[in-house]
Design a protein around this motif. Structure first.
Motif, PDB file in Angstrom:
ATOM      1  N   SER A 101      -4.454  39.046 -26.346  1.00 24.38           N
ATOM      2  CA  SER A 101      -4.305  40.013 -25.442  1.00 24.38           C
ATOM      3  C   SER A 101      -5.537  41.128 -25.109  1.00 24.38           C
ATOM      4  N   ARG A 102      -6.705  40.395 -25.242  1.00 22.62           N
ATOM      5  CA  ARG A 102      -7.848  41.137 -24.648  1.00 22.62           C
ATOM      6  C   ARG A 102      -8.039  40.812 -23.220  1.00 22.62           C
ATOM      7  N   TYR A 103      -7.467  41.319 -22.252  1.00 25.57           N
ATOM      8  CA  TYR A 103      -7.340  41.091 -20.761  1.00 25.57           C
ATOM      9  C   TYR A 103      -8.527  41.694 -20.097  1.00 25.57           C
ATOM     10  N   ASP A 104      -9.002  42.875 -20.639  1.00 29.90           N
ATOM     11  CA  ASP A 104     -10.064  43.467 -19.710  1.00 29.90           C
ATOM     12  C   ASP A 104     -11.170  42.648 -20.063  1.00 29.90           C
ATOM     13  N   ALA A 136      -4.036  36.764 -16.544  1.00 27.15           N
ATOM     14  CA  ALA A 136      -4.668  38.113 -17.063  1.00 27.15           C
ATOM     15  C   ALA A 136      -4.347  39.354 -16.443  1.00 27.15           C
ATOM     16  N   TYR A 137      -4.547  39.346 -15.068  1.00 26.01           N
ATOM     17  CA  TYR A 137      -4.227  40.229 -14.202  1.00 26.01           C
ATOM     18  C   TYR A 137      -2.779  40.673 -14.404  1.00 26.01           C
ATOM     19  N   ASN A 140      -1.919  42.408 -17.544  1.00 25.35           N
ATOM     20  CA  ASN A 140      -2.798  43.686 -17.535  1.00 25.35           C
ATOM     21  C   ASN A 140      -2.191  44.566 -16.812  1.00 25.35           C
ATOM     22  N   GLN A 142      -1.234  44.287 -13.655  1.00 25.60           N
ATOM     23  CA  GLN A 142      -1.975  44.317 -12.301  1.00 25.60           C
ATOM     24  C   GLN A 142      -1.327  43.107 -11.476  1.00 25.60           C
TER      25      GLN A 142
END
Length: 579
Positions: A101-104, A136-137, A140, A142
């Protein structure tokens, strides 16, 4: 759990199921690979680094450890000028970030990886990485950015006639539209994904997830015939996938869970139970058990086995609370549990459940509201430039109009407030003067010890009991009762009460009262009570209700009406002026 998250979890289960390593072999195999890396050279060393990175991604809980060895592998591949392994190490770090879950971090590092893959024309990895970036976006929070990039990815893949790239982009577009409840567009995108993957010689798992997305779309709309039809297509696709890969029970259990949900909704509980049993037979995991216990509980409820249904629901909720506390599933479990408890007559246990359900529903509603807002923003992108200018112009006009109205309203309020304040101050002064005058009159009456007799008797003659003398005596008695004893503070006081207490007749009382006080009985009593109100308003903090009782009015409505009639303002306004 959102639709996208549900598919993500299933993908991780599938990956784990096809792994050739077991968790028990992890540490020995890791040590063995590290030994190979330290003693080997060339491509053999890169092979060991690559195998170690895959092992770590599956089994190592420390993301920093995974990234560390991936960086070492990438550095070695670059030193050897090995483009294929350089690309693999650069891209493998992205799913590692995703799984933690380290999307950034993923979004940040995807850009250089995509640039490198584009430069090397490694289109397969390029579109795989791009698809991971879209996910990921989305995860996150977005979705609009994910949708914009998905449409861009589809354009690139179509220009290169890259089938898997088109499939990945359409899959993400379908998931996003499904979350926004734009089911027609979501279904179209999922169909495009399935069509693109089906032409490949060896279709991957993506089209299977697209089928599952369509299951969810049809289940949300209760389109059971369509769900059954797509289920038959899905079964054929799973069989083809397993012939080319390995058996994957999680794919079958998902289908059986959707069938169980459908038959519970249709009230066909025997069929529902049959598919619950099938799901557990092929994939008896805790995650599968959550859904199956939920459906099986409703089957038992339909048969009147409420205690068994309650036990199943408690087990399902206990597991769901650990993994998906604010999900729709956890909330639905509690709703069914409340229904079962009501049927069992355990009503006292239902109220806390509804409080929990409402809290969870509020959590989910906020997420759904955010999704709807994202959808609205996306729809507005088509004519964004024109709409923005019109909106700004309208905002300016609206703000200008609002400011003008506010200024006018404020001016009117200030003028009216000042006018009312001036009027009330004048009235307050007049009230003070009137009160002083009334007080002097009362003191004059109280100070009077006798009334002048109109007819005086001769010396030695008895006093004549003429009408004038009787009125004088009656006035003295009235004065004693009303002013000294303050009978006017009694809300129930009437003229007939005074007449009865004095033992006289009404006509004589009326004449005597008018001559003595210069006004009628009711008017005089009202004046005395209002004087008492003025004193209480100025000198105490009693409420208007308490003052109306103490001053003899009885009700606040009577007090306010008589106060306003006499003084031209409300008791509250008078109190404010006094303070």
């Amino acid at each position: 759990m959102t639709h996208a998250t549900r598919l993500l979890v299933l993908s991780l289960v599938l990956i784990a199921s096809i792994s050739q390593s077991s968790a028990q072999d992890y540490l020995p195999k890791k040590d063995s690979l590290l030994q190979v890396i330290s003693t080997s050279k060339g491509e053999a060393k890169l092979d060991a680094y690559y195998e170690l990175s895959i092992l770590l991604i599956y089994y190592d809980p420390q993301i920093d450890t995974i990234v560390h060895y991936l960086r070492l592998g990438e550095a070695e591949a670059r030193r050897q000028n090995h483009a294929k392994y350089t690309a693999q190490f650069m891209t493998n770090v992205l799913p590692a970030y995703f799984n933690h879950s380290r999307y950034d971090d993923l979004i940040r590092e995807a850009a250089p990886a995509l640039d490198y893959l584009r430069e090397k024309k490694n289109w397969k990895l390029y579109f795989d990485v791009y698809t991971t970036l879209l996910e990921a976006y989305y995860m996150n929070k977005q979705p609009r950015t994910s949708l914009e990039h998905a449409e861009q990815l589809y354009t690139e893949a179509k220009a290169l006639n890259h089938t898997s790239g088109m499939a990945g982009s359409q899959f993400m577009i379908g998931m996003i539209y499904a979350e926004w409840h734009r089911y027609e567009e979501a279904e179209k995108a999922c169909r495009e994904c399935i069509k693109a993957e089906s032409v490949l010689e060896n279709p991957g798992s993506l089209r299977l997830y697209a089928y599952m997305s369509m299951f969810n779309i049809y289940a949300e709309q209760k389109k059971w015939d369509e769900l059954l039809a797509i289920g038959r297509e899905y079964e054929a696709a799973v069989q083809q996938y397993e012939r080319q890969n390995i058996p994957t029970p999680s794919l079958w259990s998902e289908l059986y869970k959707y069938y169980a949900n459908m038959y519970v909704s249709l009230g066909q509980f025997d069929e529902a139970e049959n598919y619950c049993r099938k799901a557990l037979e092929v994939n008896n995991t805790k995650r599968t058990a959550i859904s199956i216990n939920y459906y099986q509980a409703q089957v038992e409820e339909s048969r009147g086995n409420n205690q068994k249904a309650l036990d199943l629901l408690d087990g399902a909720y206990e597991e769901s609370e650990r993994t998906e506390k604010a999900s729709n599933m956890a909330r639905d479990i509690l709703q069914v549990k409340a229904r079962v408890l009501l049927a069992m007559g355990r009503t006292t246990e239902v109220y806390p459940l509804f409080e929990t359900v409402l809290h969870q529903r509020d959590s989910v509603s906020r997420s759904e509201l955010q999704a709807q807002l994202d959808e609205i923003q996306t729809l507005q992108e088509v004519d964004r430039h024109i709409a923005e200018k019109e909106r700004q112009h309208l905002y300016f006009l609206f703000a200008l109009g609002a400011c003008c109205l506010l200024a006018v309203a404020l001016g009117i309020w200030i003028y009216y407030n000042r006018k009312v304040t001036r009027k009330n101050r004048i009235l307050a002064t007049q009230i003070g003067e009137l009160t002083e005058q009334q007080e002097r009159q009362i003191q004059e009456v109280l100070a009077r010890t006798t009334f002048v007799q109109n007819v005086l008797p001769e010396p030695g003659e008895p006093e004549s009991d003429c009408p004038e003398n009787r009125k004088d005596k009656l006035c003295m008695q009235i004065r004693e009762l009303i002013l000294k004893d303050k009978l006017y503070l009694d809300p129930a006081l009437t003229r007939d009460d005074i007449v009865a207490r004095l033992g006289t007749n009404k006509n004589l009382f009326i004449d005597a009262f008018q001559e003595c006080f210069g006004m009628s009985f009711n008017e005089y009593i009202a004046n005395l009570r209002l004087k008492e109100v003025l004193s209480l308003l100025a000198k105490t903090d009693l409420s208007i209700e308490d003052i109306s009782q103490q001053a003899g009015f009885g009700t606040t409505r009577t007090l306010r009406r008589q106060f306003n009639d006499k003084y031209g303002m409300s008791p509250a306004d008078y109190r404010r002026l006094q303070k």
